[in-house]
Design an enzyme around this catalytic site. Structure first.
Site, mmCIF file in Angstrom:
data_model
loop_
_atom_site.group_PDB
_atom_site.id
_atom_site.type_symbol
_atom_site.label_atom_id
_atom_site.label_comp_id
_atom_site.label_asym_id
_atom_site.label_seq_id
_atom_site.Cartn_x
_atom_site.Cartn_y
_atom_site.Cartn_z
ATOM 1 N N SER A 114 0.819 -1.221 0.000
ATOM 2 C CA SER A 114 0.000 0.000 0.000
ATOM 3 C C SER A 114 0.845 1.259 0.000
ATOM 4 C CB SER A 114 -0.895 0.022 1.241
ATOM 5 O OG SER A 114 -1.813 -1.018 1.188
ATOM 6 N N TRP A 139 7.285 3.951 1.260
ATOM 7 C CA TRP A 139 7.168 5.407 1.067
ATOM 8 C C TRP A 139 6.772 6.083 2.379
ATOM 9 C CZ3 TRP A 139 2.819 7.894 -2.391
ATOM 10 C CH2 TRP A 139 3.161 9.215 -2.700
ATOM 11 N N HIS A 162 2.071 -4.786 9.666
ATOM 12 C CA HIS A 162 0.995 -5.053 8.713
ATOM 13 C C HIS A 162 -0.201 -5.644 9.463
ATOM 14 C CE1 HIS A 162 3.205 -4.170 5.121
ATOM 15 N NE2 HIS A 162 3.937 -5.262 5.084
ATOM 16 N N GLY A 219 5.052 2.543 -8.755
ATOM 17 C CA GLY A 219 4.515 3.577 -7.873
ATOM 18 C C GLY A 219 3.443 4.415 -8.544
HETATM 19 S S1 PPS Z 1 5.698 -3.676 1.533
HETATM 20 O O1 PPS Z 1 6.331 -4.948 1.126
HETATM 21 O O2 PPS Z 1 4.352 -3.893 2.063
HETATM 22 O O3 PPS Z 1 6.533 -2.902 2.432
HETATM 23 O O4 PPS Z 1 5.546 -2.864 0.161
HETATM 24 P P1 PPS Z 1 4.999 -1.384 0.065
HETATM 25 O O5 PPS Z 1 6.103 -0.429 0.257
HETATM 26 O O6 PPS Z 1 3.782 -1.236 0.906
HETATM 27 O O7 PPS Z 1 4.468 -1.281 -1.423
HETATM 28 C C1 PPS Z 1 5.320 -1.218 -2.538
HETATM 29 C C2 PPS Z 1 4.588 -0.348 -3.553
HETATM 30 O O8 PPS Z 1 4.824 1.025 -3.211
HETATM 31 C C3 PPS Z 1 5.498 1.653 -4.299
HETATM 32 N N1 PPS Z 1 6.447 2.649 -3.810
HETATM 33 C C4 PPS Z 1 6.271 3.981 -3.956
HETATM 34 N N2 PPS Z 1 5.281 4.707 -4.489
HETATM 35 C C5 PPS Z 1 5.431 6.058 -4.503
HETATM 36 N N3 PPS Z 1 6.517 6.684 -4.018
HETATM 37 C C6 PPS Z 1 7.546 6.002 -3.469
HETATM 38 N N4 PPS Z 1 8.613 6.637 -2.997
HETATM 39 C C7 PPS Z 1 7.438 4.580 -3.413
HETATM 40 N N5 PPS Z 1 8.256 3.595 -2.941
HETATM 41 C C8 PPS Z 1 7.637 2.444 -3.195
HETATM 42 C C9 PPS Z 1 6.191 0.499 -5.010
HETATM 43 O O9 PPS Z 1 6.589 0.837 -6.306
HETATM 44 C C10 PPS Z 1 5.122 -0.559 -4.947
HETATM 45 O O10 PPS Z 1 4.019 -0.289 -5.815
HETATM 46 P P2 PPS Z 1 3.955 -0.845 -7.324
HETATM 47 O O11 PPS Z 1 2.546 -0.612 -7.761
HETATM 48 O O12 PPS Z 1 4.307 -2.288 -7.292
HETATM 49 O O13 PPS Z 1 4.908 -0.008 -8.109
#
Ligand code: PPS
Length: 335
Positions: free
Chosen positions: A73, A77, A140, A299
């Protein structure tokens, strides 16, 4: 099942026995590894014992900040953003030696279940007690699996959720990326069926969200509910609201100096991806091998459109809508 404060070394096996003995299992969940059901929620098998031990033994402090998310989710980030906000007094975002220029967000804000898993043969107590306040820690776990002390201490909880369609797609990519060599993935359509049946890590996602949503309505001073989509749309505004919620609002002088914007830039996907630790480092390298780069993919909002059909999207939206009916919040990015 009670244990010592923050858990003793030999408690872990009790939880492992509980997990192994009596709980319903899926040998292969939506990726390549087994799941167990406990009190209405599905857990990746290896994370259930640590989560239960955390629930029974972790002692929250009033100054703690707990980040709670459903997997995929935007946890990584959120960890980065909150770490920057909380620690900006001694780590200015523009500082070339800022910890996030050398470390993964998961290193500076650990998962509580990982601490308990890593300390299965030694008490996690000294590590947790030795962390200076304010501790920023992540889970989580569903709200009902948080230690009672989280509520009792009045510490802040920030919850982040995401459109389940994007979370599912993100999760499948991640599970494929981290699967052990030679392991087979559950076929995509079957995995989607499981997700729709609620069999996902720390899911059903809608129940995980509903618990925190209700808590944020009941205790808005202590529980903040965020959506990934809103964070994407207005990251600076969200960071300002986060800082205010955490009791450290940006001063006018900080705003003028562009501190909120600098935090958003430091935590942006492009910046995070360019950090060597996130590009080449390992999140873990034991019986599971997970690269830090696995946490940074696209992302984007709406990437589900590339991977699932409109029919599948409508089905999942319908389930989520039905389950959340009357709760007062909406997640659905309508196809
Ligand atoms: S986990 O394993 O639950 O900790 O993973 P999580 O960080 O919740 O989710 C990974 C998704 O978040 C996207 N992501 C970001 N989005 C926007 N900005 C930043 N800086 C960022 N860092 C991680 C990451 O790309 C994953 O999403 P998807 O859709 O797979 O790209």
């Amino acid at each position: 099942m009670a244990a010592g404060e923050n858990g003793c070394a030999n408690d872990f096996s009790k939880y492992e026995e509980l997990v192994a003995s009596s709980l319903p299992a899926y040998q292969q969940g939506i990726g390549s590894s087994p799941y167990r059901k406990y009190e209405g929620f599905w857990y990746p098998e290896h994370l259930l014992a640590p989560t239960l031990m955390m629930r029974d033994t972790f002692v929250a402090r009033p100054a703690d900040v707990i980040l709670a998310t459903t997997p995929k989710s935007g946890t990584t980030w959120l960890k980065a953003l909150v770490y920057c906000v909380v620690h900006r007094g001694h780590h200015a975002p523009a500082d070339e030696r800022h910890p996030l220029r050398a470390s993964s967000p998961h290193d500076v804000v650990p998962f509580l279940h990982s601490i308990y898993e890593d300390h299965r043969s030694a008490s996690p107590g000294p590590l947790l007690e030795g962390m200076p306040s304010p501790r920023v820690l992540a889970v989580h776990a569903p709200l009902t699996a948080l230690p009672a002390s989280v509520r009792e201490s009045g510490c802040r909880v920030v919850y982040l959720c995401r459109d389940p369609k994007d979370a599912f797609v993100s999760l499948r990519h991640y599970l494929d990326e981290i699967k052990p060599k030679g392991a087979a993935m559950t076929p995509f359509a079957e995995a989607f069926d499981l997700f729709c049946d609620g069999v996902s890590p720390f899911g059903p996602v809608w129940d995980n969200m509903a618990e925190y949503w209700n808590e944020s309505v009941a205790r808005p001073e202590e529980v903040m509910f965020l959506r990934y989509e809103d964070l994407k749309e207005d990251t600076v505004g969200s960071v300002r609201r986060l800082a205010a919620f955490l009791g450290c609002p940006f001063t006018d002088e900080e705003a003028e100096r562009g501190v909120p914007v600098a935090i958003v830039e430091l935590c942006s996907m492009d910046k995070m991806r360019s950090v060597e630790a996130n590009r080449d480092g390992m999140h873990r390298d034991d019986y599971l091998s997970i690269k830090n780069s696995a946490f940074f993919r696209k992302g984007e909002v709406g990437d589900w459109k590339v991977h699932i059909t409109l029919e599948m999207a409508r089905r999942l939206d319908g389930i989520v809508e039905e389950k959340l009916r009357g709760s007062g919040f909406s997640l659905i990015d309508q196809p």
